[in-house]
Design a protein around this motif. Sequence first.
Motif, PDB file in Angstrom:
ATOM      1  N   ARG A   1      11.662  -5.787  56.418  1.00 40.64           N
ATOM      2  CA  ARG A   1      10.379  -5.100  56.394  1.00 40.64           C
ATOM      3  C   ARG A   1       9.490  -5.580  55.238  1.00 40.64           C
TER       4      ARG A   1
ATOM      5  N   TYR B   1      10.505  -5.578  51.840  1.00 37.85           N
ATOM      6  CA  TYR B   1      10.895  -5.049  50.538  1.00 37.85           C
ATOM      7  C   TYR B   1      11.900  -5.996  49.905  1.00 37.85           C
TER       8      TYR B   1
ATOM      9  N   TYR C   1      16.622   6.311  52.948  1.00 41.06           N
ATOM     10  CA  TYR C   1      16.276   7.517  53.709  1.00 41.06           C
ATOM     11  C   TYR C   1      14.762   7.615  53.847  1.00 41.06           C
ATOM     12  N   ARG C   2      14.053   7.458  52.743  1.00 43.48           N
ATOM     13  CA  ARG C   2      12.584   7.581  52.772  1.00 43.48           C
ATOM     14  C   ARG C   2      11.937   6.461  53.590  1.00 43.48           C
ATOM     15  N   LEU C   3      12.490   5.251  53.533  1.00 43.57           N
ATOM     16  CA  LEU C   3      11.970   4.158  54.351  1.00 43.57           C
ATOM     17  C   LEU C   3      12.149   4.468  55.834  1.00 43.57           C
TER      18      LEU C   3
ATOM     19  N   ILE D   1      12.427   7.355  57.217  1.00 39.51           N
ATOM     20  CA  ILE D   1      11.510   8.452  57.566  1.00 39.51           C
ATOM     21  C   ILE D   1      10.111   7.890  57.796  1.00 39.51           C
ATOM     22  N   THR D   2       9.665   7.045  56.894  1.00 37.02           N
ATOM     23  CA  THR D   2       8.332   6.449  57.007  1.00 37.02           C
ATOM     24  C   THR D   2       8.190   5.657  58.300  1.00 37.02           C
ATOM     25  N   ASP D   3       9.231   4.931  58.671  1.00 33.52           N
ATOM     26  CA  ASP D   3       9.206   4.119  59.884  1.00 33.52           C
ATOM     27  C   ASP D   3       9.552   4.915  61.143  1.00 33.52           C
ATOM     28  N   LYS D   4       9.762   6.214  60.972  1.00 35.63           N
ATOM     29  CA  LYS D   4      10.091   7.113  62.086  1.00 35.63           C
ATOM     30  C   LYS D   4      11.371   6.698  62.820  1.00 35.63           C
ATOM     31  N   ARG D   5      12.345   6.212  62.060  1.00 37.30           N
ATOM     32  CA  ARG D   5      13.656   5.848  62.612  1.00 37.30           C
ATOM     33  C   ARG D   5      14.605   7.038  62.617  1.00 37.30           C
TER      34      ARG D   5
ATOM     35  N   THR E   1      14.656  11.568  61.829  1.00 41.56           N
ATOM     36  CA  THR E   1      13.837  12.763  61.613  1.00 41.56           C
ATOM     37  C   THR E   1      14.078  13.274  60.201  1.00 41.56           C
ATOM     38  N   PRO E   2      13.040  13.741  59.544  1.00 41.43           N
ATOM     39  CA  PRO E   2      13.217  14.202  58.167  1.00 41.43           C
ATOM     40  C   PRO E   2      13.992  15.514  58.089  1.00 41.43           C
TER      41      PRO E   2
END
Length: 87
Positions: free
Chosen positions: A25, A27, A44-46, A48-52, A54-55
């Motif tokens: 991606r 990084y 985890y945050r990546l 979530i951001t990529d919608k892979r 659910t938060p």
Amino acid sequence: MKKFTHEPQLLKKALIIGQAYATARGYGQFPANISEKDKVEALYRLLITDKRITPLADDKLTGPEMRHKLVLWLAKQLPDDHPLLQN
């Protein structure tokens, strides 16, 4: 919450695959001295951001819960007969 017998091994594999995903991606690599806790949170945050994935709810946003989310993310990508998914 689904329990996995080989959760530590699944987490280790999830961190390796997550690092490759993050690199693809755009990084950079994680620094050598970064803790596992920080790696888990960053991946985890990546995801979530990529919608892979659910938060988690804000009150459940803890280290063990984030680790388990990464394990679930990996488990969904592995074939059902993978040795790490067997009990």
